[in-house]
Design an enzyme around this catalytic site. Structure first.
Site: not given
Length: 510
Positions: A268, A273, A280, A291, A350, A352, A354
């Site tokens: 990933k 993010d 968030k 991230d 959020d 995202e 996956r």
């Protein structure tokens, strides 16, 4: 952005030590602290042990004491480092040695050269000591001003590491070379993760990987936004569409001539993010430059496998995007067609990571590897379940066990978790094949259930073919250390799971 200035690692006999500090270990035995070295003559060692109470030496993990050099010591500074409790036989574990070496070297920043006389009577022990020392010799100063960098030179990491061992030259050299490669790999991850999102975004991440690997045996292939669109990578494009910095997919490959296996790795790479439209809270964004740690880990592992010429084909897939809110950002309730054809209802922007990884999992398993592993800072639920130091491992039982056993061997913390069937049921969508959000209780396992749906999802017409073994590593907590430094682990980026994945890959090559 990968700005490594790494120490040299050299094997020495005690008589050949040229460093200005000598590190020796102290363990905790049933009767108190125990000196673990033969680097001092008997009178000096006895006098030192007699002074432990006065000096406050207990032998606890991460405990470091500096002393003037004693009689029989070839250096002006003696450093005592705690290794923690000894076992019933008075022995110390490899991981305790690794941690002690890291703690000592980290505390000696500003010293040009350090010799370590920790127990290193086998290649495995020498490698553990050298790995810890190499990982402890780290700092990130690339984004400081020139004046600040000049000031930081006074406390720069140790540049020369000497290891006192009686091993033969060839055996010692091989152990130190492997340790240096692993240390470099861990620190390369740290450099990438520590880089500010103003400097590291999908395009510059892809460029940094290509530049670093140019001239090596590792091949690099990059999908820009036009190629991603043409080939149907809808997940990566959807998450990246809210940013002015378009997404990328990077494939890197170590392909030895006579590979004994083929392992695919998916990482990933959300370079920042915000949560997108499902924004968030501000406090939750403070560490979101991290991230992309999964993609950085995949890059470093493939790079290390090539450097060590491991006889395993390793393909790495870096799914890179920046998740931003804007008038072009994906919305909750939008439906995305993924690479391979599945449709996903986006119920929370959020969730995202996956989504971008699902595209890459389909592409990775289209190549029919022997196993596929993904690594990601995927869920806050991982930290709720396992805290900040354990990696959660989910997936097929045999591969999941192989990952946890590899972690145990190299001294990293991993815990096997299930994927209950009710977690998959909670992802059902009334308008698409699957939703990207399900039950928030057990959210780490819900995310894994989502990813599992995309393993082999591109194999149309091959439904009866054997399924690719798959494991998912959630490193949300252990990838970024917001607490005090400990052992070989600094504050901020850690480089966790590089050594575990390398241990697994090397095992497949034997």
């Amino acid at each position: 952005m990968i700005t490594l200035d790494r120490p040299t690692l050299t094997a020495r006999t005690l008589e050949d030590v040229s460093a200005s500090a000598l590190v020796v270990g102290v363990g905790t035995g049933p009767d108190g602290p125990v000196l673990l070295t033969d680097a001092l003559d008997a009178p000096a060692a006895s006098a030192l042990e007699a002074s432990f109470d006065l000096l406050g030496v207990r032998g606890a993990q991460d405990e470091v004491h500096r002393l003037p050099g004693l009689g029989g010591s070839p250096v002006p500074m003696l450093v005592l480092v705690g290794v923690g409790p000894l076992d019933d036989d008075g022995e110390v574990s490899d991981e305790a040695l690794r941690r002690a070496a890291g703690a000592a070297v980290r505390s000696l920043a500003g010293t040009d050269a350090v010799a370590l006389a920790l127990p290193a009577d086998t290649a495995q022990r020498l490698s553990a000591v050298a790995e810890g020392a190499s990982m402890g010799a780290y700092a990130f100063t690339a984004l400081k001003s020139e004046k600040a960098r000049e000031e930081a030179e006074k406390s720069r990491p140790v540049r020369g590491l000497e290891f006192v061992t009686a091993l033969g030259a060839e055996e010692a050299e091989a152990a130190l070379r492997r340790a240096a490669v692993l240390g470099d790999a861990v620190c390369a991850v740290r450099d990438l993760v520590n880089t500010a999102p103003s400097h590291l975004y999908p395009g510059t991440f892809a460029d940094a990987v290509a530049q670093d690997l140019s001239g090596s045996s590792v091949s690099v292939d990059v999908w820009d936004e036009e190629r991603l669109t043409a080939e149907g990578f809808g997940g990566i494009l959807a998450i990246g569409q809210g940013s002015s910095r378009p997404p990328r997919l990077v494939r890197i490959e170590h392909a030895p001539a006579e590979a004994k296996a083929h392992i695919a790795l998916v990482g990933k790479g959300i370079t920042f993010d915000t949560g997108g439209i499902s924004l968030k809270p501000a406090a939750s964004m403070m560490t979101m430059k991290s991230d992309m740690a999964g993609a950085a880990t995949v890059f470093a592992v493939v790079r290390a496998a090539a450097a060590l010429d491991v006889p395993v084909k390793v393909t790495g897939w870096l799914a890179l995007a920046e998740n931003m809110p804007s008038d072009t950002a994906i919305r909750p309730s939008d439906v995305v067609t993924m690479y391979g054809g599945k449709t996903v209802e986006i119920m929370n922007t959020d969730a995202e990571g996956r989504v971008v990884m699902a595209d890459a999992l389909v592409a990775a398993t289209d190549e029919r590897p022997d196993a596929v592993l993904d690594v990601a800072t995927l869920t806050g639920a991982q930290m709720v379940a396992l805290g900040t130091r354990y990696t959660g491992v989910m997936g097929d039982d045999a591969l999941r066990t192989e990952v946890v056993e590899a972690a145990d061997r190299v001294g990293e913390l991993a815990w096997a978790m299930p994927i209950p069937e009710n977690q998959r049921a909670s992802l059902n969508s009334r308008v698409a094949d699957i939703s990207n959000m399900g039950d928030r209780f057990g959210g780490m396992m819900t995310a894994a259930a989502f990813l599992r749906e995309f393993v082999d999802a591109g194999r149309t017409g091959e439904e009866d073919a054997p399924r690719t073994p798959w494991a998912h590593l959630d490193i949300a907590g252990p990838s970024f250390n917001e607490s005090a430094a400990h052992g070989y682990t600094p504050q901020d980026a850690t480089g966790v799971m590089v050594r575990t994945l390398m241990g697994l890959i090397e095992g497949r090559g034997r």
